[in-house]
Each structure stands twice: as C-alpha cells, then as structure tokens.
Design a protein around this motif. Sequence first.
Motif, PDB file in Angstrom:
ATOM      1  N   PHE A 190       2.979  -0.449  10.996  1.00 40.73           N
ATOM      2  CA  PHE A 190       2.384   0.105   9.794  1.00 40.73           C
ATOM      3  C   PHE A 190       3.495   0.459   8.813  1.00 40.73           C
ATOM      4  N   VAL A 191       3.226   0.292   7.530  1.00 38.24           N
ATOM      5  CA  VAL A 191       4.179   0.631   6.472  1.00 38.24           C
ATOM      6  C   VAL A 191       3.506   1.604   5.514  1.00 38.24           C
ATOM      7  N   ALA A 192       4.287   2.227   4.650  1.00 35.18           N
ATOM      8  CA  ALA A 192       3.751   3.222   3.729  1.00 35.18           C
ATOM      9  C   ALA A 192       2.631   2.668   2.850  1.00 35.18           C
ATOM     10  N   ALA A 193       2.646   1.377   2.573  1.00 33.90           N
ATOM     11  CA  ALA A 193       1.627   0.763   1.713  1.00 33.90           C
ATOM     12  C   ALA A 193       0.482   0.119   2.507  1.00 33.90           C
ATOM     13  N   SER A 194       0.405   0.362   3.818  1.00 35.32           N
ATOM     14  CA  SER A 194      -0.688  -0.186   4.629  1.00 35.32           C
ATOM     15  C   SER A 194      -2.018   0.372   4.139  1.00 35.32           C
ATOM     16  N   THR A 195      -3.073  -0.460   4.208  1.00 36.16           N
ATOM     17  CA  THR A 195      -4.412  -0.005   3.854  1.00 36.16           C
ATOM     18  C   THR A 195      -5.371  -0.309   4.995  1.00 36.16           C
ATOM     19  N   VAL A 196      -6.350   0.565   5.160  1.00 41.63           N
ATOM     20  CA  VAL A 196      -7.372   0.393   6.180  1.00 41.63           C
ATOM     21  C   VAL A 196      -8.609  -0.197   5.509  1.00 41.63           C
ATOM     22  N   ASN A 197      -9.271  -1.112   6.217  1.00 42.96           N
ATOM     23  CA  ASN A 197     -10.544  -1.645   5.771  1.00 42.96           C
ATOM     24  C   ASN A 197     -11.561  -1.234   6.820  1.00 42.96           C
ATOM     25  N   PHE A 198     -12.642  -0.578   6.376  1.00 46.68           N
ATOM     26  CA  PHE A 198     -13.685  -0.098   7.279  1.00 46.68           C
ATOM     27  C   PHE A 198     -15.002  -0.723   6.846  1.00 46.68           C
ATOM     28  N   GLY A 199     -15.420  -1.761   7.545  1.00 49.16           N
ATOM     29  CA  GLY A 199     -16.692  -2.395   7.249  1.00 49.16           C
ATOM     30  C   GLY A 199     -16.803  -2.941   5.839  1.00 49.16           C
ATOM     31  N   GLY A 200     -15.718  -3.424   5.276  1.00 47.51           N
ATOM     32  CA  GLY A 200     -15.752  -4.014   3.945  1.00 47.51           C
ATOM     33  C   GLY A 200     -15.341  -3.082   2.828  1.00 47.51           C
ATOM     34  N   PRO A 238     -11.215   2.773   2.477  1.00 47.91           N
ATOM     35  CA  PRO A 238     -11.144   4.224   2.325  1.00 47.91           C
ATOM     36  C   PRO A 238      -9.714   4.684   2.035  1.00 47.91           C
ATOM     37  N   ALA A 239      -9.585   5.902   1.547  1.00 54.07           N
ATOM     38  CA  ALA A 239      -8.260   6.487   1.323  1.00 54.07           C
ATOM     39  C   ALA A 239      -7.496   6.473   2.641  1.00 54.07           C
ATOM     40  N   THR A 240      -6.295   5.892   2.612  1.00 46.58           N
ATOM     41  CA  THR A 240      -5.480   5.730   3.815  1.00 46.58           C
ATOM     42  C   THR A 240      -4.233   6.595   3.702  1.00 46.58           C
ATOM     43  N   THR A 241      -3.888   7.274   4.792  1.00 43.02           N
ATOM     44  CA  THR A 241      -2.672   8.098   4.837  1.00 43.02           C
ATOM     45  C   THR A 241      -1.737   7.527   5.892  1.00 43.02           C
ATOM     46  N   PHE A 242      -0.497   7.235   5.467  1.00 45.20           N
ATOM     47  CA  PHE A 242       0.542   6.747   6.375  1.00 45.20           C
ATOM     48  C   PHE A 242       1.136   7.951   7.096  1.00 45.20           C
ATOM     49  N   ILE A 243       1.048   7.957   8.421  1.00 44.79           N
ATOM     50  CA  ILE A 243       1.658   9.019   9.229  1.00 44.79           C
ATOM     51  C   ILE A 243       3.052   8.551   9.660  1.00 44.79           C
ATOM     52  N   ASN A 244       3.107   7.391  10.294  1.00 45.79           N
ATOM     53  CA  ASN A 244       4.370   6.766  10.679  1.00 45.79           C
ATOM     54  C   ASN A 244       4.083   5.301  11.014  1.00 45.79           C
ATOM     55  N   SER A 245       5.061   4.583  11.516  1.00 48.61           N
ATOM     56  CA  SER A 245       4.897   3.144  11.746  1.00 48.61           C
ATOM     57  C   SER A 245       3.893   2.810  12.849  1.00 48.61           C
ATOM     58  N   THR A 246       3.408   3.841  13.575  1.00 47.70           N
ATOM     59  CA  THR A 246       2.439   3.593  14.640  1.00 47.70           C
ATOM     60  C   THR A 246       1.115   4.329  14.431  1.00 47.70           C
ATOM     61  N   GLN A 247       0.964   5.040  13.286  1.00 43.59           N
ATOM     62  CA  GLN A 247      -0.287   5.775  13.079  1.00 43.59           C
ATOM     63  C   GLN A 247      -0.644   5.911  11.601  1.00 43.59           C
TER      64      GLN A 247
END
Length: 181
Positions: A72-82, A85-94
């Motif tokens: 995961f990187v600081a600019a990673s985004t989550v997609n939930f069913g299309g 949502p607002a995504t928060t980078f915790i670290n490279s594994t979360q």
Amino acid sequence: MKSETVLVRKLAVGGIVSLLLLAGCGGGTSPSSINQPTSSGSNPTPTITTISPNSTVAGGAAFTLTINGTNFVAASTVNFGGSTPATTFINSTQLTAAIPAASIASTGTPAVTVTNPAPGGGTSKAINFTITSGSVPTIQVLFPNCAPAGEPVQLEVVGPYPGSNFVTGSVVRWNGSDRRG
C-alpha cells in the motif's frame, strides 16, 4: 633553463592527460553504477490479505473497514462495491476506509479492492464483503400490556412462531435501556 623547460612540458603533458581523463568521466554513469538496477520510482501492485469486519447486516450504520495486505502507498484507494470511500493510509500493510450506511443498505457481496496509481501500480484481486439480511426479532404479544406506574413488572415478550428470530443473547429494550430476564 633546460630543466625548467622539461618540468613545464611534463606538467603540460600531465595536465592534458588529466583533463582528458576528467572529460571522459563526466556526464555519464560511474563505473560502479554500470549494469546496476535503477529505481524507476514506480508504485507496486497492492495485495489484500484480510478485511475487518468481513460482513455486516443490511441497513446497518456506517463503519470503518480495515484492509490488511502489502504494497500500500499513501495514494492507495479502496473500492467498495463500485464506490470509492474515503481511504486513510496507515502504513504499507494497512488502510482504512469509511464505509457509509448507503453502501450497505441492501444485501449482497460487494467486492473490495485496493488500487495504487501510476506509474506502475495497479489493482489488487478482490475480496468479497458480505451484507446479510439480518434477522430482526418480531414481537407478537407483551404481557402484561399495562402496569401501575413506579411498580416493578415482570414483562413477558412473545414472538410469532415459527421464525420470531429470538436468539440466545436477545435483549428487550425498554425506554432506551436494555432489560435482561
């Protein structure tokens, strides 16, 4: 004077050789970096190992989804069913994602993915999130149906049979307070 001339010639020749060596070394790569891999600065492709929670009941409240994985990187985004949502980078594994109640309004299995931007990057394989119908208990009879004010009452709650959806641990809520039997 002859020794001075020889010394000047040696210096002049030595200086030219030094200049040629310096000119040949500039503007390129040093010998230690030849045939060495270079960092392109590209983002890795993310992977998801687990999500938490991995299910909820349809019509429930908004919640925070935790995504565990790798790359995961600081600019990673989550997609939930299309939706994204607002995504928060915790670290490279979360990562965490704020899932709104509207996204879990009905039953289904929305796919969860993580995308890293270019250069490089890409989208992880999907992990399904389960939205269940949930079993809402149904009350058919309350006994007694009235009681004098201020006196303790033993309340009996009866649901229609079959399928009243009462389970071990069900709790009756009276005036905003849980009442256990």
